[in-house]
Design an enzyme around this catalytic site. Structure first.
Site, PDB file in Angstrom:
ATOM      1  N   ASP A 174       0.839  -1.211   0.000  1.00  0.00           N
ATOM      2  CA  ASP A 174       0.000   0.000   0.000  1.00  0.00           C
ATOM      3  C   ASP A 174       0.866   1.250   0.000  1.00  0.00           C
ATOM      4  O   ASP A 174       0.456   2.292   0.500  1.00  0.00           O
ATOM      5  CB  ASP A 174      -0.934  -0.011   1.220  1.00  0.00           C
ATOM      6  CG  ASP A 174      -0.155  -0.079   2.530  1.00  0.00           C
ATOM      7  OD1 ASP A 174       1.032  -0.452   2.496  1.00  0.00           O
ATOM      8  OD2 ASP A 174      -0.729   0.236   3.588  1.00  0.00           O
ATOM      9  N   GLU A 175       2.053   1.137  -0.591  1.00  0.00           N
ATOM     10  CA  GLU A 175       3.003   2.253  -0.603  1.00  0.00           C
ATOM     11  C   GLU A 175       3.110   2.834  -2.014  1.00  0.00           C
ATOM     12  O   GLU A 175       3.362   2.110  -2.984  1.00  0.00           O
ATOM     13  CB  GLU A 175       4.369   1.775  -0.114  1.00  0.00           C
ATOM     14  CG  GLU A 175       5.344   2.902   0.165  1.00  0.00           C
ATOM     15  CD  GLU A 175       6.629   2.397   0.802  1.00  0.00           C
ATOM     16  OE1 GLU A 175       7.453   3.222   1.199  1.00  0.00           O
ATOM     17  OE2 GLU A 175       6.797   1.154   0.901  1.00  0.00           O
TER      18      GLU A 175
END
Length: 673
Positions: free
Chosen positions: A340-341
């Site tokens: 989720d980066e």
């Protein structure tokens, strides 16, 4: 439209052409041989015959024979070879001295060839019949009889006639002629085949190989082969090779896209993002521009995966990609680095302008509801900003600076924007240095398991050992407290846990310590992401421990368990079925400790050493330990006291009723031997 031929047709044409050529050459050479027979062999044979006739006539004339006798000799000569006719004609010089023969004058006057021969010219003529006229030249010995003549005059002509079929060609000439013909013909055929195959086959193949080498050297998948050929098979090679190049180029472009893009969101991946970042650094350095880089991490995204499932999590990532993409400029570069980066490059954008862009992204994400199954959720993110060149002049520095700023935003309460300062940079450099030390230690196999004994307080016998991680650094060993936090922050803790688990189990097996419990510290991250169950199963199968109490105890940190209670309960249940026990470590250090007694089916409770070490002088600590032990006993669990460093502390624990103890009083951590 250009026409092509096949190799089969080419070979057939070459064979037919060679056959026609050989027959033509043989025919021409036959005519040549026939002509040579007429011109050379007939001349030789006729000269020999004429000479023999002359010698016979000359011999008769020397004896004084009459004209009738000479004519009789000629008749006999003609009878020897019926198909050959020999005649002798006197010249006017001889006729004037010895008288003329019948018809000689007429023939001299009316036969032009005889007339020419009378002038000393040797004549060979005829096609089907050879006629050879041999002039008899006056020599010195002829002057005795031919007193009216002089040397060089013509005394007469011998006329020999015979059919061409009677010519006899010598065997030597025939063999030599055949050898010459075969040699010349073979050379001609080989030359023909060489040049024809070279032009139609070898040259196109050389051209083909050259083009392939050019494609390989330049790595130009867009280039195509074009061959100058009339051979259909070679043309097919060109067509199919170009079709293969089309397929390779298509796959190459797809692979290029996959190597540059994230498969889920279609955004650039980390590798391509770093390429863009390197390019932007060079461009900004050349034009003296500033630019801003963002590091973005979604807040509480793990909760979405755990609650709604990973498929829903993937949908959320796509929605977030749409939100970010809609609020960035065309020149801005958005990438997904993993999980989720996300990361963003804002070209030619200093910090002040970049902050406004980031605030826009933050507010739009926060205010945009995302539909998920039968629910709607809102999502936030933590943003870290790094400005070139203030926060770094190279890729590593900018990535580290923005990453630190993002974690700083996380610690500040999430859904915020942070910028790394100098202290953060110094901390990052220190973390990076320690991380490199850890990587070398792992690569060089310098991680070692140490053990600290756990004693039964009532029997004063060793009950088991806690296995602890150590790093060998020269002659000394570093304790886990010196590196474990860095390892966790760099994602290396699970690797360290696995190494210590494997080596600890091997030591236990080598020393056959099956009657002792072995306690291992494994983080919940390691339990969720590692293959520790398979490592333990392999160990138990190898040592015939399947289906029994393995004697292996996994320690769970109470403060780590809060993050995913449900999943941890499932893992504990699965591993307990394999004969693995559990202990809740550092019990009492958190507010939810007693709640975990309800949810986690552990066999042991390790009482936090902070309560134990002052138990002899602090009444509150003694009360804590007493109640922890009492509740644990009521739940059917055994208690282990940590930090037992003297006999007085041990006496109090024995009085309270604690089951086991470990600490410097019983022994310091050491290597098993």
């Amino acid at each position: 439209m250009e026409s092509y031929t096949t190799y089969r047709r080419l070979i057939a044409k070459t064979v037919i052409f060679s056959l026609i050529a050989s027959l033509s050459i043989a025919f021409v050479y036959g005519l040549y041989i026939k002509k040579r027979a007429v011109d050379d062999l007939a001349r030789v044979d006729a000269r020999k015959t004429s000479r023999m006739a002359f010698e016979a006539l000359y011999s008769a004339m020397e004896k004084g024979w009459s004209k009738q006798e000479v004519d009789a000799i000629i008749v006999r000569l003609n009878n020897v070879e019926p198909q050959m006719r020999i005649n002798a004609y006197r010249s006017p010089i001889v006729a004037s001295l010895f008288g003329d023969r019948i018809n000689d004058k007429t023939i001299r006057e009316h036969d032009p060839m005889v007339a020419k021969a009378m002038k000393g010219e040797e004549i060979l003529t005829g096609e089907d019949e050879i006629r050879y006229l041999y002039p008899i030249v006056v020599k010195q010995e002829c002057l005795a009889c031919h007193t009216n003549a002089k040397i060089g005059d013509i005394n007469g002509v011998i006329d020999v006639r015979f059919p061409v079929a009677n010519l006899k060609i010598s065997l030597t000439m025939m063999i030599n002629s055949f050898i010459v013909f075969f040699t010349v013909f073979t050379i001609a055929i080989f030359i023909l085949l060489y040049f024809r195959l070279n032009a139609l086959l070898v040259q196109p193949l050389k051209q083909f190989i050259g083009m392939i080498q050019d494609i390989i050297n330049k790595n130009d998948m867009a280039k195509r082969v074009s061959l100058k050929t009339r051979i259909l098979e070679v043309k097919n090679i060109e067509n199919y090779f170009n079709k293969m190049l089309d397929s390779i180029q298509d796959y190459y472009e797809k692979l290029q896209h996959l190597s540059d893009r994230d498969y889920l969101t279609g955004l650039y991946n980390r590798r391509k993002f770093e390429e863009f970042l390197s390019y932007e650094i060079k461009r900004s350095m050349r034009h003296h521009h500033k630019f801003t880089m963002l590091m973005i991490d979604l807040d509480n995204f793990k909760y979405i995966n755990d609650t709604y499932g990973h498929a829903s999590g993937d949908l959320v990532l796509k929605e977030v990609t749409e939100i970010f993409g809609a609020n960035l400029r065309n020149a801005d570069i958005l990438a997904r680095l993993g999980g989720d980066e996300f990361a963003v490059i804002l070209p030619e954008t200093p910090y002040e302008s970049g902050f406004a862009v980031v605030e826009k992204l933050r507010s739009r994400l926060e205010s945009t509801p995302i539909s998920l199954m039968f629910d709607q959720i809102t999502l936030t993110a933590s943003f870290g900003i790094a400005e070139y060149p203030e926060q770094g002049e190279n890729i590593e520095a900018l990535l580290t600076g923005s990453d630190l700023a993002m974690y700083k935003a996380k610690r500040a309460g999430k859904n915020t924007i942070s910028r790394a300062d100098q202290s953060d940079q110094d901390m990052a450099a220190e973390i990076q240095k320690k991380g490199e030390f850890l990587r070398r230690a792992i690569d060089e196999d310098r991680l070692e398991p140490f053990v600290q004994p756990i004693y039964n307080i009532r029997t004063n016998e060793i009950f088991g050992y806690e296995v602890l991680a150590r790093i060998r650094d020269g002659q000394r060993y570093m304790a886990a407290g010196q590196f474990i936090e860095i390892a966790e922050s760099l994602g290396m803790a699970s690797r360290i846990d696995q190494i210590i688990l494997s080596k600890g189990l091997d030591n236990r097996a080598n020393l056959k310590m099956w009657d002792k419990k072995f306690f291992f510290n494994l983080s919940t991250h390691s339990l969720f992401g590692g293959n520790y169950l398979s490592v333990i199963e392999e160990h138990t199968m190898k040592n015939d421990q399947v289906g029994v109490d393995t004697g292996i105890v996994i320690e769970i940190l109470e403060r780590e368990a809060i993050h995913n209670v449900r999943a941890l309960m499932d893992i504990i249940e699965a591993m307990k079925e394999k004969g693995i026990s559990f202990a809740l470590d550092d019990f009492g250090s958190g507010f939810s400790s007693f709640v975990y007694l309800k949810y986690f089916d552990t066999e042991y409770i390790k009482i936090d050493g902070e309560f134990v070490k002052n138990i002899t002088v602090n009444e509150k600590d003694r009360i804590f330990v007493k109640h922890i032990n009492q509740i644990a006993q009521e739940f059917g669990k055994k208690t282990i006291a940590e930090y037992v460093e003297d006999e007085e502390t041990l006496a109090v624990l024995k009085e309270i009723g604690v089951d086991y103890a470990q600490g410097f009083h019983y022994g310091r951590p050491h290597a098993l031997s």
